[in-house]
Enzyme design. Sequence first.
Site, short mmCIF file in Angstrom:
data_model
loop_
_atom_site.label_atom_id
_atom_site.label_comp_id
_atom_site.label_asym_id
_atom_site.label_seq_id
_atom_site.Cartn_x
_atom_site.Cartn_y
_atom_site.Cartn_z
N SER A 144 -5.93 -1.52 5.69
CA SER A 144 -6.31 -2.59 6.39
C SER A 144 -4.52 -3.43 6.37
CB SER A 144 -7.13 -2.75 5.69
OG SER A 144 -7.30 -4.54 6.33
N TYR A 157 -10.94 -6.84 -1.57
CA TYR A 157 -10.96 -5.86 -0.59
C TYR A 157 -9.62 -5.90 -0.44
CZ TYR A 157 -10.85 -4.05 3.84
OH TYR A 157 -11.17 -3.49 5.10
#
Length: 255
Positions: A144, A157
């Site tokens: 990501s 995350y």
Amino acid sequence: MDCTGKTVLVTGASVGIGRDTAVLFAKHGANVGINFTSSRAAAEETLALVAKAGGKGVLCQGDVSREDDAKRIVSACTEAFGGLDILVNNAGITSFIPFADLDRADADVWRRLYEVNVMGSFFCAREAARAMGDKGGVIINVSSVAGHRPNASSIPYAVTKAAVLHLTRLLAVTLGPTIRVVSVSPGVIDDTRWNTARTDIDVQKMYDSAAAAAPLKRTGHGSDIADAIVYMASDGASFVTGVDLLVDGGRGLVT
């Protein structure tokens, strides 16, 4: 890209980027292993879309964060199609926690995100490497933009996605020369299920802001990421390993 005769396993393939990737590989002629944890109905929808696209698919149920499940997931795919050529480590989870709310980022959150996003990617990569053997193959990890810059759904995350980037490098030097290992990092994706039910922010405002800041002046779609994944799996990227492809419309270039 002609994937006729090749077998691809996509984890987290019941919805979103995973589904788009599974269907795109099917369009290129691949056999597709469709992994899901609990959403069987959604996985069956992906299976139907794979068939409609002209490919053959098989459901591979299991939680990637569990070693025994990872073995079963890969085995289900290889037993159905006789081997494995490409693994897409797409399965991932998050928790929406403001960075400043350090107390909410407790041990349970850290543990679960790390188990799925990092350990799950490793477990599946290990089993895939065994299945690929000397004939080789490609492993693609989905990271990501959060792994590159301090802007994400939560600190845990972002840290797990940064770990996936380094896992990619470590596996690339370990599994070469027969297996290539690369990663793809999505930016803001406007058709992800994660943002559908959010009430903590104005989601459309977030999309508009991200689009305005990006040099390409739009947010991404799941199909953009699927295109990047298929390219990284192709012979056109045969001299590429251990690197990440940032697919964010250039947003990472802007402060």
